[in-house]
Design a protein around this motif. Structure first.
Motif, short mmCIF file in Angstrom:
data_model
loop_
_atom_site.label_atom_id
_atom_site.label_comp_id
_atom_site.label_asym_id
_atom_site.label_seq_id
_atom_site.Cartn_x
_atom_site.Cartn_y
_atom_site.Cartn_z
N GLU A 92 70.09 -29.14 -55.98
CA GLU A 92 70.47 -30.33 -54.93
C GLU A 92 68.85 -31.34 -55.68
O GLU A 92 67.98 -31.55 -56.42
CB GLU A 92 69.02 -29.87 -53.88
CG GLU A 92 68.98 -30.09 -52.28
CD GLU A 92 67.95 -29.21 -51.53
OE1 GLU A 92 69.26 -28.79 -50.40
OE2 GLU A 92 66.99 -28.72 -51.33
N ASN A 125 76.62 -33.45 -48.84
CA ASN A 125 77.08 -32.32 -49.84
C ASN A 125 77.92 -32.87 -50.57
O ASN A 125 78.55 -34.32 -50.58
CB ASN A 125 77.72 -31.24 -49.43
CG ASN A 125 77.41 -30.33 -47.99
OD1 ASN A 125 75.70 -30.66 -48.44
ND2 ASN A 125 77.62 -30.15 -46.91
N ASP A 165 78.82 -26.40 -45.20
CA ASP A 165 79.35 -26.37 -46.42
C ASP A 165 80.49 -26.69 -47.25
O ASP A 165 80.86 -26.74 -47.97
CB ASP A 165 79.76 -24.24 -46.59
CG ASP A 165 80.52 -24.05 -45.78
OD1 ASP A 165 80.97 -24.57 -44.93
OD2 ASP A 165 80.95 -22.30 -46.03
N ARG A 218 73.81 -31.54 -54.04
CA ARG A 218 73.71 -32.10 -52.79
C ARG A 218 72.57 -32.61 -53.02
O ARG A 218 70.91 -32.94 -53.26
CB ARG A 218 73.07 -30.43 -52.21
CG ARG A 218 72.90 -31.22 -50.44
CD ARG A 218 73.42 -29.97 -49.68
NE ARG A 218 71.54 -29.19 -49.42
CZ ARG A 218 71.13 -28.08 -48.75
NH1 ARG A 218 72.02 -27.97 -47.54
NH2 ARG A 218 70.26 -27.76 -49.06
N ASN A 225 71.29 -24.33 -49.32
CA ASN A 225 71.94 -24.65 -49.95
C ASN A 225 73.18 -23.92 -51.11
O ASN A 225 72.63 -23.33 -51.63
CB ASN A 225 71.15 -25.94 -51.08
CG ASN A 225 71.99 -26.46 -52.29
OD1 ASN A 225 73.48 -26.87 -51.90
ND2 ASN A 225 71.49 -26.98 -53.73
N PRO A 226 74.62 -24.09 -50.37
CA PRO A 226 75.32 -23.77 -51.43
C PRO A 226 76.10 -24.25 -52.35
O PRO A 226 77.00 -23.08 -53.17
CB PRO A 226 76.32 -23.65 -49.41
CG PRO A 226 76.54 -24.95 -48.89
CD PRO A 226 74.96 -24.89 -49.18
N PHE A 227 75.10 -25.38 -52.86
CA PHE A 227 75.72 -25.86 -53.95
C PHE A 227 74.46 -25.40 -55.18
O PHE A 227 73.81 -24.95 -55.16
CB PHE A 227 76.65 -27.54 -53.81
CG PHE A 227 77.30 -27.74 -52.46
CD1 PHE A 227 78.63 -27.64 -53.13
CD2 PHE A 227 76.41 -27.97 -51.61
CE1 PHE A 227 79.30 -27.60 -52.25
CE2 PHE A 227 77.71 -27.33 -50.36
CZ PHE A 227 78.92 -28.31 -50.63
N ASN A 233 87.96 -24.17 -41.41
CA ASN A 233 87.13 -23.17 -40.80
C ASN A 233 87.09 -23.37 -38.79
O ASN A 233 86.32 -22.17 -38.64
CB ASN A 233 85.91 -23.86 -40.54
CG ASN A 233 85.03 -24.48 -42.60
OD1 ASN A 233 85.61 -23.55 -42.99
ND2 ASN A 233 83.57 -25.00 -42.70
#
Length: 611
Positions: free
Chosen positions: A223, A270, A202, A257, A218-220, A190
């Motif tokens: 949650e 995460n 992320d 998450r 939320n990229p997962f 990153n």
């Protein structure tokens, strides 16, 4: 690499002079650690330093910086090009410093000559606050046991209070929890893509704080929101409920998450990475370690190093799920095993060390006999969130075949220069005794037991029944003591068959949640009947992020929400602990008095029969 070929530049630099020898003007990453710098794969500081080096970064290490003087250790390298990394070391600094009775320990195994004054209490927070004061614009990345196990609101035994996430207490920018290689590699990627650490939302297996008004998308897949820190302060039952969520998510292959409000911010944790693949874990162990303490410690004895210098770690992770243990919370319950090639390579390197006498002290792991074990059908594992694969009974889907481990032992013993290899890590005898539907597995497990006891015991085999009371063992998530009887019979039988004079050394815990004085009295009677005079014993010490600690603090079992008794006062703990030492004449009158008090005079006759 042989010691006589090593130069100072074979270690990562710990001083400006050593950095100059490498031709560097500055470091990209400066790593602060509560441990002495031992360049060996058993020590997280070395692993992270070498990993960053393998990514092409210039890494400097500041081991055990002095936090009480003019802070010159924190200034000596100046600013890093990328970030500071901070760890307390291999242990939580509070457990490192204090006994279960909150007395200061007299030595520190991770410090030269065992000195006990080389790291502060709450080392991560102390180091981080100093660095933030000196260099407020430089990002700080946390890692290691202390940071990992304090990532959520947690009970602190030494303060006897709930603490906020260590991110809130320290002011660090991001926390990489668990075994840090995979999230750290992603963080470096990153950075190279031009992202700021404070905006990295992320990365799996990371935690960070964000404004309550600006929670990133939320990229997962899932949650979950916990009760806030402030709610937990007011209601212990909410803290208990939070723990169940955290532990279940920590034990899933694909987790959610987790969010928790604290102050005016939101803690975001995460989900962890899936278990490391063989090539990933091999790559970590195959980094160019010298396997030695830094030359600055020449002539000094570092106890922890002496314990592991001729040992080899075969795998990470543990699916035991013991209530008092932090291993699964940090390493996960899914086993990540090294390849045979990588293991044998490390053994060959050990045989080339000039002071190696031919004895590998441990071919082990968090639990010695979980190497290469996993679910038979991983689709079933993907739906599971249980903390243990072997409690309350061995899972029908778990492959408990010990064949791969037998092959490792035999292959190691065949290496020129190896006279004998021992197993110093604890063995889970419940898996050895488990009867599978597969005859080949049962045969291999019997063969493993025989191989272990015949060839790999250095006089004493350590096992951990932990208690004799089934009700206490149930809270501990440990099998019935009946299995210990069966294993002891097998141990004695094989010792007799092969004319061996070996000891079985059992570990026991007093004052664990669920344990009463009556349970301890019965433990004394049972172990006396087995001719044990116990030596490997300890009082329960509440450490962050374990089931037992949550029960100790809240008074409730997080999974049933039913109250559970726990000895808490000094007198209650001493009353339990004394039963370990029934054979000590100085304790006899006190034990008899206690047995009368709890109406168990029958046990007096068992411990002290009239002649």
């Amino acid at each position: 690499m042989r010691n006589d070929r090593l130069q100072l530049t074979d270690w990562l630099p710990t001083t400006k002079k050593e950095m100059t020898l490498r031709g560097w003007d500055e470091a990209d990453v400066i790593l602060f650690s509560g441990d002495a710098y031992i360049d060996h794969p058993s020590f997280g500081t070395a692993v992270i330093g070498r990993l960053l080096e393998s990514e092409g970064l210039k890494v400097a290490i500041v081991p055990q910086p002095n936090w009480r003087d003019d802070l010159r250790d924190f200034r000596k390298f100046g600013k890093p090009g990328l970030f500071f990394a901070v760890t307390a070391g291999v242990m939580d600094s509070m457990i490192n410093h204090y006994t279960a009775n909150k007395r200061l320990r007299s030595n520190d195994a991770y410090t030269p000559d065992g000195r006990s004054d080389m790291r502060p209490d709450r080392a991560v927070t102390v180091y981080t606050k100093i660095l933030k004061d000196l260099y407020p614009d430089v990002p700080i990345v946390l890692g290691g046991i202390e940071a990992s196990l304090r990532r959520f609101t947690h009970y602190d035994y030494w303060d006897d209070s709930l603490h906020k996430s260590i991110l809130a207490e320290s002011g660090a920018d991001i926390l990489l929890y668990g075994m840090g290689e995979l999230p750290l590699k992603q963080l470096i990627r990153n950075i190279r893509e031009g992202k700021e650490i404070r905006e990295m939302f992320d990365i799996p297996q990371s935690a960070f704080l964000t404004s309550g008004k600006k929670v990133p998308v939320n990229p997962f897949n899932e949650e979950i929101t916990l009760f806030s820190h402030e709610e937990c302060l007011k209601d212990k039952l909410k803290q208990a409920k939070n723990f169940k969520v955290v532990e279940e998510q920590s034990n899933r292959i694909s987790a959610a998450r987790i969010l928790q409000s604290v102050d005016d911010k939101v803690l975001i944790v995460n989900p962890p990475y899936p278990p490391m693949k063989e090539e990933d874990i091999d790559a970590s162990f195959d980094l160019p370690y010298t396997r030695l303490p830094h030359p600055k410690y020449k002539g000094k004895h570092i106890p922890a190093y002496e314990m592991i210098k001729f040992s080899v770690n075969l795998h990470r992770g543990c699916f035991g799920g013991c209530a008092f243990c932090t291993i699964s919370a940090h390493q996960g319950k899914f086993i990540a095993s090294r390849t045979k090639k990588s293991i044998l390579k490390e053994v060959k390197e050990i045989t080339e060390m000039p002071d190696f006498k031919g004895y590998i002290t441990d071919l082990g792991g968090p639990s010695a006999n979980m190497y290469k074990m996993q679910g038979k059908d991983l689709n079933i594992c993907s739906k599971c969130k249980k903390p243990s694969c072997i409690f309350p009974k061995v899972c029908f889907n778990l492959n408990t075949d010990h064949s791969a481990l037998i092959d490792i032992y035999n292959s190691v013993d065949a290496i020129p220069g190896v006279k004998k290899s021992f197993i110093g890590s604890g063995v889970r005898y419940d898996m050895l005794l488990h009867k599978s539907d597969d005859k080949q597995t049962n045969s291999a497990n019997r063969k493993y037991a025989e191989e272990l006891i015949r060839k790999h015991v250095s006089g004493r085999l350590k096992v951990a029944p932990e208690h004799t009371s089934d009700s206490t063992l149930n809270v501990m998530r440990k099998p019935s003591f009946n299995l210990f009887y069966r294993f002891k019979n097998l141990f004695d039988e094989l010792n007799n068959d092969y004319q061996l004079n070996q000891q079985l050394i059992p570990y026991f815990i007093s004052s664990h949640p669920g344990c009463t004085e009556e349970d301890m009295a019965e433990l004394a009677a049972v172990t006396k009947n087995l001719d044990f005079k116990l030596e490997q014993v300890q009082d329960f010490t509440p450490s962050p992020m374990t089931l037992a600690t949550e029960i100790y603090y809240t008074g409730f079992h997080p999974y049933t929400l039913q109250p559970v008794y726990t000895a808490k006062t000094k007198d209650q703990k001493l009353a339990q602990r004394q039963f370990f030492f029934w054979y000590d004449q100085k304790r006899r009158s006190s034990i008899i008095k206690e047995l009368k008090k709890i109406n168990r005079t029958d046990i007096i006759n068992k411990l002290y029969p009239k002649k």
